[in-house]
Design a protein around this motif. Structure first.
Motif, PDB file in Angstrom:
ATOM      1  N   ALA A 315       0.817  -1.221   0.000  1.00  0.00           N
ATOM      2  CA  ALA A 315       0.000   0.000   0.000  1.00  0.00           C
ATOM      3  C   ALA A 315       0.846   1.264   0.000  1.00  0.00           C
ATOM      4  N   PRO A 320      -3.198   3.259  -5.160  1.00  0.00           N
ATOM      5  CA  PRO A 320      -4.348   2.346  -5.164  1.00  0.00           C
ATOM      6  C   PRO A 320      -4.743   1.889  -6.568  1.00  0.00           C
ATOM      7  N   THR A 342      -4.891  -1.748  -0.664  1.00  0.00           N
ATOM      8  CA  THR A 342      -4.513  -0.409  -1.117  1.00  0.00           C
ATOM      9  C   THR A 342      -4.331   0.539   0.062  1.00  0.00           C
ATOM     10  N   ARG A 343      -4.752   0.084   1.257  1.00  0.00           N
ATOM     11  CA  ARG A 343      -4.696   0.953   2.428  1.00  0.00           C
ATOM     12  C   ARG A 343      -3.954   0.359   3.612  1.00  0.00           C
TER      13      ARG A 343
END
Length: 534
Positions: A315, A320, A342-343
């Motif tokens: 990430a 993202p 993505t986080r």
């Protein structure tokens, strides 16, 4: 009873490539069988990372060097050279031109070459993170267009038919062992048929399901290895079971592979507190070290510090949008498991992944038993040595699948061509007197016992004491299973259980015999080279 020119057992990339190559001669009849209901279901389907091509600034010499380095001194230079010389050409010829697979490309339209662990150049072609699925979909589609390939699903090979083992002719005892096909269990009708073939190709895949934690699908239970072993084929390098360092460690989604390509794109391994650690285990490669080093590093961190997992962070390395584009399958699967890659970082643990040993073959896929070939993960070509280089497996299956087919075609076209023995010499399967149905609960319980023994005693970290205990327990279990097998009606589960315990013993015995740590075979009580081996 069925007869065919070539019987191929297994429908992954190796078996499919062999079938397509053989089918170029319309006079040949090829039978491709799989225990699955969908021929696309195989280890190939789950290969995420990619397949080796030849990227900018790359060469066959560089690839050979990387293969030999990753193989820890046990890879065959001849096999490495063959793959490096022929692989990229066959990839272009079979996968890109014939199967029309659309590999990922750069914005300017060139093929996009990625890099994975222990590769010195960008040379990995991929289709997102579902390369294996794209390849097998295309190959099976091409097979469906060939009228001389008969695809048979829901069939489990029980044993290879070999002479003199299965011959009624007493004089056959004086002849060499020769393979003539296989006894095949039809799961729907619960009957066993003889399938006689001039040539037989084992393409049954791996054996990761022998372990409690694995990235492999349910069919990877060592069927081909066990059948070949019972028939008398030579098995080598069975101690070398490669553990993938990064399988998803989330309840309900265990075993899902987090591709090495994630680290190839910059992903970093961290402790649960967020501390990088690979630089202390592999200063030169860091997070792109060979799989055995990474897997043992993670194992060491988990054991020494009591972690139940470590983290893989992509990430903070990619945007993202880039993550979703490059790893759509990983992103979607992790999201369903409650992790947004993505986080946040991904919880991972090592898991059994790839079998580097197997049925010994030559450069044409020929085993030590005449008329029996082995290709793909069930085979040991010598390419992988003690530790497989990332993304070589799909290419190896392609290269040796094609080469085996070409050798068989040459032999079928020879004068005189090989012939099958009379059907009367091969006895039908006999289940007379068997009244008991197999109990799925007993089969599942025994399989779990095998998986636990292999995970704890024949796993990532080994010792003489652990291996001796594993062998004792597996031998006892094998006796129980063989008695069960001899008195019970067949089922796919029973066939798989019998094969699993035999394959497990093959691995454990090879691991105890090899007292030196090398590649993915790591012993805490290893002796140094030159010490006396008792």
């Amino acid at each position: 009873m069925k007869t065919t020119d070539v019987l191929i057992i297994g429908s992954g990339i190796a078996g499919a490539a062999a079938a397509l190559e053989l089918a170029r001669n319309p006079r040949r009849h090829i039978t491709l069988l799989t225990r699955e209901t969908d021929p696309r279901e195989s280890n190939t389907r789950y290969a995420q990372g990619g397949i080796i091509g030849r990227g900018p600034g790359d060469s066959a010499d560089l690839l050979v060097r990387d293969i030999l380095e990753a193989g820890a001194g046990a890879s065959s230079p001849r096999a490495a050279r063959l793959l490096a010389d022929e692989g990229p050409r066959l990839l272009e010829e079979v996968l890109i031109r014939a199967a029309r697979i659309e590999f990922d490309r750069t914005p300017n339209g060139d093929l996009a070459y990625g890099r994975e662990a222990a590769h010195s150049r960008n040379r990995i072609l991929h289709v997102g993170d579902g390369t294996g699925r794209a390849i097998i979909d295309a190959l099976i589609s091409a097979i469906s267009e060939r009228p001389n390939i008969e695809v048979m699903t829901g069939l489990t090979a029980v044993d290879l038919i070999t002479s003199p083992h299965h011959s009624h002719n007493p004089l056959a005892a004086y002849e060499p062992i020769v393979c003539h096909g296989a006894y095949v269990f039809e799961r729907e009708r619960r009957t066993v048929h003889r399938t006689l073939a001039t040539f037989t190709i084992l393409a049954t895949g791996g054996l990761g399901r022998l372990y409690r934690n694995t990235t492999n699908p349910p069919g990877a239970r060592g069927d081909g290895l066990a059948m070949a072993h019972r028939a008398g084929a030579r098995i080598v390098n069975a101690e070398y079971v490669q553990f993938h360092p990064t399988a998803l460690a989330v309840p309900g989604a265990e075993g899902f592979l987090i591709s090495e390509a994630v680290r190839g794109e910059g992903g970093l391994l961290l402790t649960p507190e967020g501390r990088p650690f690979m630089h202390t285990y592999a200063p030169e490669w860091k997070d792109l070290a060979p799989r055995d080093i990474v897997a043992r590093a993670i194992h060491a961190e988990m054991e020494e510090r009591g972690y139940s997992y470590v983290l893989l962070d992509i990430a903070s390395r990619l945007s993202p949008d880039a993550i979703r584009a490059r790893f759509p399958n990983i992103y979607a699967t992790c999201l369903r498991a409650g992790v947004d890659i993505t986080r946040e970082p991904i919880p991972v643990v090592p898991a059994a992944h790839y079998f580097c040993g197997g049925v010994l073959t030559d450069e044409w896929g020929r085993s030590s038993i005449p008329n029996l070939y082995a290709v793909g993960e069930v085979a040991c070509t010598g390419l992988h040595g003690a530790n497989r280089l990332a993304s070589t497996s799909l290419l190896e299956g392609l290269v040796w699948g094609v080469r085996a087919a070409r050798d068989i075609e040459a032999r079928l076209s020879a004068d005189p061509a090989p012939i099958l023995p009379p059907a009367a010499d091969i006895p039908p399967w006999d289940e007379s007197g068997l009244t008991e149905d197999s109990d799925p609960a007993l089969i599942q319980g025994d399989m779990q016992t095998i998986q636990n023994i292999m995970w704890h005693y024949v796993g990532l970290i080994r010792s003489g004491d652990r291996l001796s205990r594993a062998i004792r327990e597996l031998r006892h279990l094998q006796n129980e299973i063989e008695t069960f097998y001899r008195t019970t009606k067949l089922s796919d589960g029973l066939i798989g259980l019998r094969n699993a315990v035999e394959a497990a013993l093959i691995i454990a015995q090879a691991a105890r015999h090899n007292r030196q740590s090398r590649g993915c075979h790591y012993r805490v009580d290893a002796v140094e080279v030159g010490e006396r081996l008792l």
